[in-house]
Motif scaffolding. Sequence first.
Motif, PDB file in Angstrom:
ATOM      1  N   PRO A  54       1.355   4.154  -1.845  1.00  0.00           N
ATOM      2  CA  PRO A  54       2.075   2.878  -1.883  1.00  0.00           C
ATOM      3  C   PRO A  54       3.574   3.099  -2.089  1.00  0.00           C
ATOM      4  CG  PRO A  54       0.124   2.774  -3.263  1.00  0.00           C
ATOM      5  CD  PRO A  54       0.282   4.207  -2.861  1.00  0.00           C
ATOM      6  N   GLY A  55       4.369   2.493  -1.211  1.00  0.00           N
ATOM      7  CA  GLY A  55       5.819   2.631  -1.303  1.00  0.00           C
ATOM      8  C   GLY A  55       6.391   3.756  -0.477  1.00  0.00           C
ATOM      9  N   GLN A  57       8.026   5.627   2.299  1.00  0.00           N
ATOM     10  CA  GLN A  57       8.858   5.226   3.438  1.00  0.00           C
ATOM     11  C   GLN A  57       9.995   6.218   3.586  1.00  0.00           C
ATOM     12  OE1 GLN A  57      10.180   1.308   2.212  1.00  0.00           O
ATOM     13  NE2 GLN A  57      12.036   2.107   1.293  1.00  0.00           N
ATOM     14  N   LYS A  82       7.939   2.195   6.886  1.00  0.00           N
ATOM     15  CA  LYS A  82       6.900   2.653   5.969  1.00  0.00           C
ATOM     16  C   LYS A  82       6.144   3.822   6.606  1.00  0.00           C
ATOM     17  CE  LYS A  82       7.579  -0.727   2.963  1.00  0.00           C
ATOM     18  NZ  LYS A  82       8.135  -0.476   1.621  1.00  0.00           N
ATOM     19  N   GLN A 189       8.844   5.746  -6.177  1.00  0.00           N
ATOM     20  CA  GLN A 189       8.363   4.760  -5.206  1.00  0.00           C
ATOM     21  C   GLN A 189       7.005   4.195  -5.608  1.00  0.00           C
ATOM     22  OE1 GLN A 189       8.541   7.083  -1.573  1.00  0.00           O
ATOM     23  NE2 GLN A 189      10.542   6.266  -1.022  1.00  0.00           N
ATOM     24  N   ALA A 192       7.295   1.851  -8.685  1.00  0.00           N
ATOM     25  CA  ALA A 192       7.943   0.595  -8.308  1.00  0.00           C
ATOM     26  C   ALA A 192       7.034  -0.311  -7.494  1.00  0.00           C
ATOM     27  CB  ALA A 192       9.219   0.888  -7.516  1.00  0.00           C
ATOM     28  N   THR A 193       6.011   0.266  -6.854  1.00  0.00           N
ATOM     29  CA  THR A 193       5.180  -0.494  -5.917  1.00  0.00           C
ATOM     30  C   THR A 193       3.868  -0.966  -6.527  1.00  0.00           C
ATOM     31  OG1 THR A 193       6.132   0.784  -4.105  1.00  0.00           O
ATOM     32  CG2 THR A 193       4.115  -0.436  -3.617  1.00  0.00           C
ATOM     33  N   ILE A 194       3.261  -0.150  -7.394  1.00  0.00           N
ATOM     34  CA  ILE A 194       1.884  -0.467  -7.816  1.00  0.00           C
ATOM     35  C   ILE A 194       1.798  -1.380  -9.032  1.00  0.00           C
ATOM     36  CG2 ILE A 194       1.077   1.756  -6.914  1.00  0.00           C
ATOM     37  CD1 ILE A 194       0.778   2.686  -9.857  1.00  0.00           C
ATOM     38  N   ALA A 330      14.702   3.812  -4.323  1.00  0.00           N
ATOM     39  CA  ALA A 330      13.472   3.017  -4.380  1.00  0.00           C
ATOM     40  C   ALA A 330      13.846   1.629  -4.868  1.00  0.00           C
ATOM     41  CB  ALA A 330      12.452   3.654  -5.316  1.00  0.00           C
ATOM     42  N   ASP A 331      13.290   0.628  -4.245  1.00  0.00           N
ATOM     43  CA  ASP A 331      13.554  -0.745  -4.675  1.00  0.00           C
ATOM     44  C   ASP A 331      12.689  -1.084  -5.884  1.00  0.00           C
ATOM     45  OD1 ASP A 331      15.502  -1.453  -2.829  1.00  0.00           O
ATOM     46  OD2 ASP A 331      14.039  -2.009  -1.301  1.00  0.00           O
ATOM     47  N   TYR A 333      12.586   0.143  -9.009  1.00  0.00           N
ATOM     48  CA  TYR A 333      12.082   1.163  -9.934  1.00  0.00           C
ATOM     49  C   TYR A 333      12.463   0.854 -11.375  1.00  0.00           C
ATOM     50  CZ  TYR A 333      11.482   5.651 -12.277  1.00  0.00           C
ATOM     51  OH  TYR A 333      11.123   6.648 -13.159  1.00  0.00           O
TER      52      TYR A 333
END
Length: 530
Positions: A54-55, A57, A82, A189, A192-194, A330-331, A333
Amino acid sequence: MTASVETVDAVVVGGGFGGIRTVDLFKNKLGLDKVVGIEKGKALGGTWYWNQYPGAQTDTETWVYRFSDDRSAPNWNSRYLKAEQLQEQIHDTAEKSGVLDNYIFDNSVVSAHYDEESKRWNIVTDKGRQFAATYLVTALGILTNPYVPDWPGKDVFEGEAFHSARWPKDLDLTDKRVAVIGTGPSGSQIAATIHPLAKEVTVFQRRAQYVVPINNREVDEAEKQEIVANYDAIWDTVFTSRFAMGFVEGSKSALEVSEAERQEVYERVWNKGGGFRFFFETFADIATNEEANETAGDFVRGKIASIVKDPKTAELLQPTGLYGGRPLSADGYYEAFNEPHVSLVDISENEIAEITPTGVKLEDGQTFDVDVIVYATGFDGVDGAYRNIDVTGRGGVKLFDVWKDESNALYGVSVSGFPNLFTVTGPGGPFANMLPTIELQTGFIAQLVEEAQARQQPVDANAEAQVRWSETVQEISKLTVFDKVKSWIQNDNIEGKKKYSAFFLGGLQTYDSKLNEEAAAKYPSFEFSA
């Protein structure tokens, strides 16, 4: 029953961008009749086949994360692609160039031995396929050999545990307690995503990282058309710059401008997003001047302090050393640590002692019970993938005996004593946008093969030229902050490996000029032998 040996012109190992580009050039430019691509995965993709967490990219913008001669209509709609989209792009590129049928899948090359009498490489896969090839190209990728420290108890954990590059495709993290060990590109990443899905996320940090927002966003049709209309200028910028990211790199020193201007530049590029942009587009000397580097590091630390609400967590997340290594982005984080179910555990001085049946135990006895452990612990980079293959060259010499002190290849593509073996993105290649790098290297390899065919002789690096190139790589590295930052770029992220630069840090334009000089002079740094 002995398997039959297939005699072919070339074997290309790897189904990522480097592999499919090489197969394309060998087949469609050089006209070789029998070119076989071998991929250990079940489909094309290379790095992007395995890294589906996940995340995941790219952090290179979509319009320059392709080959420069691919001017087909864009089938992308976002600034960064991605992992799934990148795998699709590799598959589409292979289909367009007609090389998909050249590949066999679910086969790992286990040995490649050079036969001096036949002047062929004898290649064997783990599934028993055997090939005798005039040319062998290893397009193994620079981050393909996952590394997990040898913590006691890894085999006794009762939940799910895996390296980030082996993420289970059907994994559901809903209401799960997740440990993310590592805060590099993958770890930041993933964390930040999960966190919106998981019940708890515990991030284990050995060293705080400088992470810039990537600011991925949709690209509308008008912007796409503008990019396509300006492709020539964009690609001129790529090939005439140091790091080939498609933007004009900073030309001023961070120290020659006022504090106000410096802050304005950092703020503007921070908001634009992208780790490479922040590191290379802002100022020219962040990578070479420690005082200038500190201004960038101080800005990021200030951002962390303003984003993360808990002062103790904010302090732990702020790096204290030089800003170097691979620029991370990373967006969300740092914002993730404002969530009540996301926590940070500092293991810089209180390291992981063991993995228990229920989770993670630190040296001081603290335990963390979790359902899932993600080892975002990086890779044995650049030369790491070669450790899984028994490569034997002229005189029975093994590659890793030659590389025991320091792995290096002339221009990152050829090793003395290993005729007709070519390494795409091998040690000593340039640190730059991967796709233009691959484009230049595979083009040069194709030229070398063409010359070898004309001379009817095998070709490999001249030993003295290879040493000189290695010395150049290390000398340039010592002029940069990269040399002072622990990372896989400096080959010192793995216990027991010798520290040295795995990359030529002099820029892609300089590297391209060197290849052009070599070709124009008819390859004086190479040996063509009977």
